[in-house]
Write an enzyme that holds these catalytic residues in place. Structure first.
Site, mmCIF file in Angstrom:
data_model
loop_
_atom_site.group_PDB
_atom_site.id
_atom_site.type_symbol
_atom_site.label_atom_id
_atom_site.label_comp_id
_atom_site.label_asym_id
_atom_site.label_seq_id
_atom_site.Cartn_x
_atom_site.Cartn_y
_atom_site.Cartn_z
ATOM 1 N N GLY A 189 0.817 -1.216 0.000
ATOM 2 C CA GLY A 189 0.000 0.000 0.000
ATOM 3 C C GLY A 189 0.848 1.261 0.000
ATOM 4 O O GLY A 189 1.610 1.500 0.930
ATOM 5 N N ALA A 190 0.714 2.050 -1.089
ATOM 6 C CA ALA A 190 1.408 3.346 -1.156
ATOM 7 C C ALA A 190 0.428 4.443 -0.771
ATOM 8 O O ALA A 190 0.312 5.465 -1.447
ATOM 9 C CB ALA A 190 1.957 3.583 -2.561
ATOM 10 N N VAL A 192 -1.169 6.814 2.685
ATOM 11 C CA VAL A 192 -0.548 7.727 3.643
ATOM 12 C C VAL A 192 0.363 6.954 4.599
ATOM 13 O O VAL A 192 1.523 7.321 4.823
ATOM 14 C CB VAL A 192 -1.647 8.463 4.433
ATOM 15 C CG1 VAL A 192 -1.047 9.477 5.365
ATOM 16 C CG2 VAL A 192 -2.627 9.126 3.479
ATOM 17 N N ILE A 193 -0.148 5.856 5.154
ATOM 18 C CA ILE A 193 0.626 5.115 6.154
ATOM 19 C C ILE A 193 1.853 4.469 5.520
ATOM 20 O O ILE A 193 2.960 4.541 6.054
ATOM 21 C CB ILE A 193 -0.268 4.057 6.854
ATOM 22 C CG1 ILE A 193 -1.356 4.779 7.673
ATOM 23 C CG2 ILE A 193 0.553 3.129 7.723
ATOM 24 C CD1 ILE A 193 -2.282 3.863 8.449
ATOM 25 N N GLY A 279 -5.228 0.337 4.385
ATOM 26 C CA GLY A 279 -6.411 1.099 4.782
ATOM 27 C C GLY A 279 -6.840 0.741 6.199
ATOM 28 O O GLY A 279 -6.257 -0.147 6.840
ATOM 29 N N ARG A 280 -7.848 1.453 6.687
ATOM 30 C CA ARG A 280 -8.395 1.195 8.017
ATOM 31 C C ARG A 280 -9.902 1.006 7.887
ATOM 32 O O ARG A 280 -10.507 1.465 6.921
ATOM 33 C CB ARG A 280 -8.085 2.373 8.960
ATOM 34 C CG ARG A 280 -6.589 2.593 9.154
ATOM 35 C CD ARG A 280 -6.311 3.744 10.106
ATOM 36 N NE ARG A 280 -6.836 3.531 11.423
ATOM 37 C CZ ARG A 280 -6.205 2.872 12.404
ATOM 38 N NH1 ARG A 280 -4.999 2.376 12.197
ATOM 39 N NH2 ARG A 280 -6.765 2.716 13.582
ATOM 40 N N ALA A 328 -7.800 12.694 12.360
ATOM 41 C CA ALA A 328 -8.023 13.067 13.754
ATOM 42 C C ALA A 328 -8.746 14.413 13.860
ATOM 43 O O ALA A 328 -9.713 14.565 14.626
ATOM 44 C CB ALA A 328 -6.684 13.134 14.488
ATOM 45 N N HIS A 452 8.668 38.608 4.346
ATOM 46 C CA HIS A 452 9.758 38.143 3.491
ATOM 47 C C HIS A 452 11.018 38.024 4.334
ATOM 48 O O HIS A 452 11.291 38.923 5.127
ATOM 49 C CB HIS A 452 9.987 39.140 2.351
ATOM 50 C CG HIS A 452 11.173 38.781 1.510
ATOM 51 N ND1 HIS A 452 11.146 37.745 0.606
ATOM 52 C CD2 HIS A 452 12.435 39.289 1.479
ATOM 53 C CE1 HIS A 452 12.338 37.653 0.021
ATOM 54 N NE2 HIS A 452 13.128 38.580 0.548
HETATM 55 P P1 NAD Z 1 -4.981 4.153 2.234
HETATM 56 O O1 NAD Z 1 -6.342 3.793 1.850
HETATM 57 O O2 NAD Z 1 -4.545 5.584 2.205
HETATM 58 O O3 NAD Z 1 -3.937 3.344 1.280
HETATM 59 C C1 NAD Z 1 -3.959 1.939 1.147
HETATM 60 C C2 NAD Z 1 -3.391 1.551 -0.206
HETATM 61 O O4 NAD Z 1 -3.225 0.133 -0.222
HETATM 62 C C3 NAD Z 1 -4.326 1.887 -1.370
HETATM 63 O O5 NAD Z 1 -3.650 2.716 -2.286
HETATM 64 C C4 NAD Z 1 -4.639 0.503 -1.978
HETATM 65 O O6 NAD Z 1 -4.734 0.534 -3.378
HETATM 66 C C5 NAD Z 1 -3.444 -0.337 -1.544
HETATM 67 N N1 NAD Z 1 -3.706 -1.790 -1.511
HETATM 68 C C6 NAD Z 1 -4.777 -2.434 -0.969
HETATM 69 N N2 NAD Z 1 -4.651 -3.788 -1.140
HETATM 70 C C7 NAD Z 1 -3.474 -3.996 -1.779
HETATM 71 C C8 NAD Z 1 -2.771 -5.158 -2.235
HETATM 72 N N3 NAD Z 1 -3.245 -6.413 -2.069
HETATM 73 N N4 NAD Z 1 -1.573 -5.003 -2.865
HETATM 74 C C9 NAD Z 1 -1.062 -3.769 -3.056
HETATM 75 N N5 NAD Z 1 -1.691 -2.630 -2.655
HETATM 76 C C10 NAD Z 1 -2.871 -2.734 -2.020
HETATM 77 O O7 NAD Z 1 -4.743 3.522 3.672
HETATM 78 P P2 NAD Z 1 -3.623 3.731 4.784
HETATM 79 O O8 NAD Z 1 -2.384 4.335 4.233
HETATM 80 O O9 NAD Z 1 -3.520 2.387 5.440
HETATM 81 O O10 NAD Z 1 -4.283 4.769 5.770
HETATM 82 C C11 NAD Z 1 -5.514 4.441 6.442
HETATM 83 C C12 NAD Z 1 -6.247 5.675 6.900
HETATM 84 O O11 NAD Z 1 -5.538 6.327 7.931
HETATM 85 C C13 NAD Z 1 -6.463 6.651 5.789
HETATM 86 O O12 NAD Z 1 -7.795 7.056 5.794
HETATM 87 C C14 NAD Z 1 -5.568 7.801 6.141
HETATM 88 O O13 NAD Z 1 -6.122 9.035 5.739
HETATM 89 C C15 NAD Z 1 -5.444 7.702 7.652
HETATM 90 N N6 NAD Z 1 -4.129 8.204 8.043
HETATM 91 C C16 NAD Z 1 -3.858 9.520 7.895
HETATM 92 C C17 NAD Z 1 -2.606 10.005 8.204
HETATM 93 C C18 NAD Z 1 -2.307 11.452 8.018
HETATM 94 O O14 NAD Z 1 -3.234 12.244 8.001
HETATM 95 N N7 NAD Z 1 -1.065 11.842 7.843
HETATM 96 C C19 NAD Z 1 -1.607 9.150 8.641
HETATM 97 C C20 NAD Z 1 -1.917 7.818 8.769
HETATM 98 C C21 NAD Z 1 -3.183 7.356 8.466
#
Ligand code: NAD
Length: 479
Positions: A189-190, A192-193, A279-280, A328, A452
């Site tokens: 998964g690329a 946010v996390i 994802g979550r 959050a 500036h």
């Molecule tokens: P995400 O949904 O952002 O990304 C998950 C990625 O995993 C997707 O792009 C998806 O296509 C990919 N994926 C799923 N199954 C796969 C597979 N079998 N093989 C390859 N790729 C696959 O989820 P996340 O990064 O886990 O984040 C979860 C939630 O937590 C999000 O809603 C995010 O906004 C929140 N979060 C936010 C922050 C922040 O605000 N900085 C930080 C951490 C988490």
């Protein structure tokens, strides 16, 4: 039932959505209880939910520490000589844990100071505005409340292809606890996390491979900014493979064999650790009694309207467990709104101005709509961009990657979206949120004086560029 367990407000969950609503409710004179089951590493109750315990805060402690370490390489350019520099991972982790303890303890103090009654343990919503509270010893009591706010948060999603054991295959929580830097680290998964944790471990020396099923990178982000971010993160050493769907992962002798499919067919890699960051999902297990009356939508979220009201009068739901981004700050604003509405005020949450940040370096931050979305909807828009490569402060700081882009309505000039990839984008985006909250036009921002030399001038110049008036870049000729 004893009087002690009768409240005007009972909040289930003490994450950013729940604790904020409980504090605000007591500030407004409502007799409030909050129930949360999280235990910290010391086995004691630990408030703050995912964000404080194993999300935003510990990840930022590691992101900031690892970024400072990564910056050492560039110090020579600034005329600074360094001898051998290393890092002490256990010490870095201990500091991260200390930051968590400080902040979770801060919420306990705020509860005490404001008079929120905290009940450690699990809660279940019953019918008739009743809540069953089961403490950590297993004894259950019933609470009666005039209003109930459900804020149970979310948990990492699992995929069958890569079952999390928290040995070699870990979720985002396990990825904050490695005791040695994995030599080869895989991330599914690329999102946010994946990008944030990938950045931490790559800076500390891991060879990081990020496997992303989608062909596009950060599809929710402005296309140009996503392209620049991908190029920059790859330059930093993250091996981001798009169109790579993980179909199997198995632990074997202290490593993980990962199979993924791309255009060329089945591919295999072996890594020391694999982070599942796909994802979550809303955390609703054992939250609702069958007759609670609260409905769950087809994706597992609690159904609410714009005011966070469930279908049951007096029962509200806020934060990650309801529609909208799992952020959050979005949860906090919902929690505060609900507490204030219970107290008789009429606030609303403006879902059009929720800021988003990805804490890579440079950071990615945005608010509002993208050019691509608006164009696809047939909206007439104009854009203005400014590169940090032309910003004096960014150049002076040797941190001049990225850009600011502003999208505005072609006719009214109202700002519809602002997108930043660059140093301190997480701080810069607040200017855009404030501007949009006040329905500012690009011209309003352009007519505002910015100090500036600052990074903020890139926001100013992007706003000026939207009107063809930027000073430090050649403006696009109007057709
Ligand atoms: P995400 O949904 O952002 O990304 C998950 C990625 O995993 C997707 O792009 C998806 O296509 C990919 N994926 C799923 N199954 C796969 C597979 N079998 N093989 C390859 N790729 C696959 O989820 P996340 O990064 O886990 O984040 C979860 C939630 O937590 C999000 O809603 C995010 O906004 C929140 N979060 C936010 C922050 C922040 O605000 N900085 C930080 C951490 C988490």
């Amino acid at each position: 039932m004893s009087d002690a367990l009768s409240y005007e407000v009972v909040v289930i969950g003490a994450g950013p959505a729940g604790y904020a609503s409980a504090i605000r409710a007591t500030q407004l004179g409502l007799k409030t209880a909050c129930i949360d089951r999280t235990l910290g590493k010391d086995g004691e109750p630990s408030l703050g939910g995912t964000c404080l315990n194993w999300g935003c805060i510990p990840s930022k402690a590691l992101l900031d520490a690892s970024q400072k370490y990564a910056e050492i390489e560039g110090l020579e350019t600034l005329g600074i000589e360094t001898k051998e520099v290393g890092f002490d991972l256990p010490k870095m982790m201990a500091r991260k844990d200390a930051v968590v303890t400080q902040l979770t303890g801060g919420i306990s103090s705020l509860f005490e100071a404001n008079g929120v009654d905290f009940y450690p343990g699990s809660a279940r919503l019953l019918s008739g505005r009743r809540v069953a509270w089961t403490d950590h010893e297993g004894s259950t009591n019933e609470m009666k409340a005039e209003h109930i706010i459900l804020a149970p948060g979310s948990v990492p999603m699992d995929i069958d292809a890569a079952p999390v054991s928290n040995e070699e295959i870990v979720d985002s929580t396990g990825a904050l606890e490695f005791d040695i830097v994995p030599t080869r680290l895989g991330i599914i998964g690329a999102g946010v996390i994946g990008l944030e944790l990938g950045s931490v471990w790559s800076r500390l020396g891991s060879q990081v491979i990020v496997l992303e099923a989608l062909d596009s990178f950060l599809p929710m982000v402005d296309t140009r900014i996503a392209r620049e971010a991908l190029r920059e993160l790859r330059k930093q050493g993250l091996d981001i493979r798009l169109g790579a769907r993980v179909v199997a992962a198995a632990e074997a002798n202290g490593s993980v064999d990962v199979t993924y499919q791309d255009d060329a067919g089945d591919q295999r890699i072996s890594v020391d650790k694999l982070i599942v960051a796909v994802g979550r999902r809303p955390c609703t297990e054992s939250l609702l009694a069958p007759d609670s009356g609260v409905t769950v939508d087809e994706r597992g979220f609690l159904y609410v309207n714009d005011l966070c009201e469930t279908g049951v009068p007096g029962v509200f739901a806020v934060g990650d467990v309801v529609r909208g981004p799992m952020l959050a700050h979005k949860g906090t604003e919902e929690g505060v709104m609900v507490a204030e509405r219970i107290a008789g005020f009429k606030p609303l949450v403006n879902y059009e101005t929720v800021p988003n940040v990805i804490y890579t370096h440079p950071e990615v931050a945005w608010v509002g709509r993208t050019e691509q979305e608006l164009t696809a909807e047939g909206e007439a828009i104009k854009t203005g961009s400014f590169s940090f490569g032309a910003n004096g402060r960014a150049i002076a700081a040797n941190d001049a990657e990225g850009m600011v882009k502003i999208v505005a309505d072609a006719e009214s000039d109202q700002i519809l979206g602002v997108h930043v990839f660059g140093p301190q984008a997480s701080e810069l985006i607040a200017q855009a949120v404030i501007a949009m909250e006040f329905s500012a036009s690009a011209e309003d921002l352009g007519l505002t004086m910015f100090a500036h030399p600052t990074l903020s001038e890139a926001v100013h110049e992007a706003a000026l560029a939207a009107g063809g008036r930027a000073i430090h870049v050649v403006n696009r000729k109007k057709k």
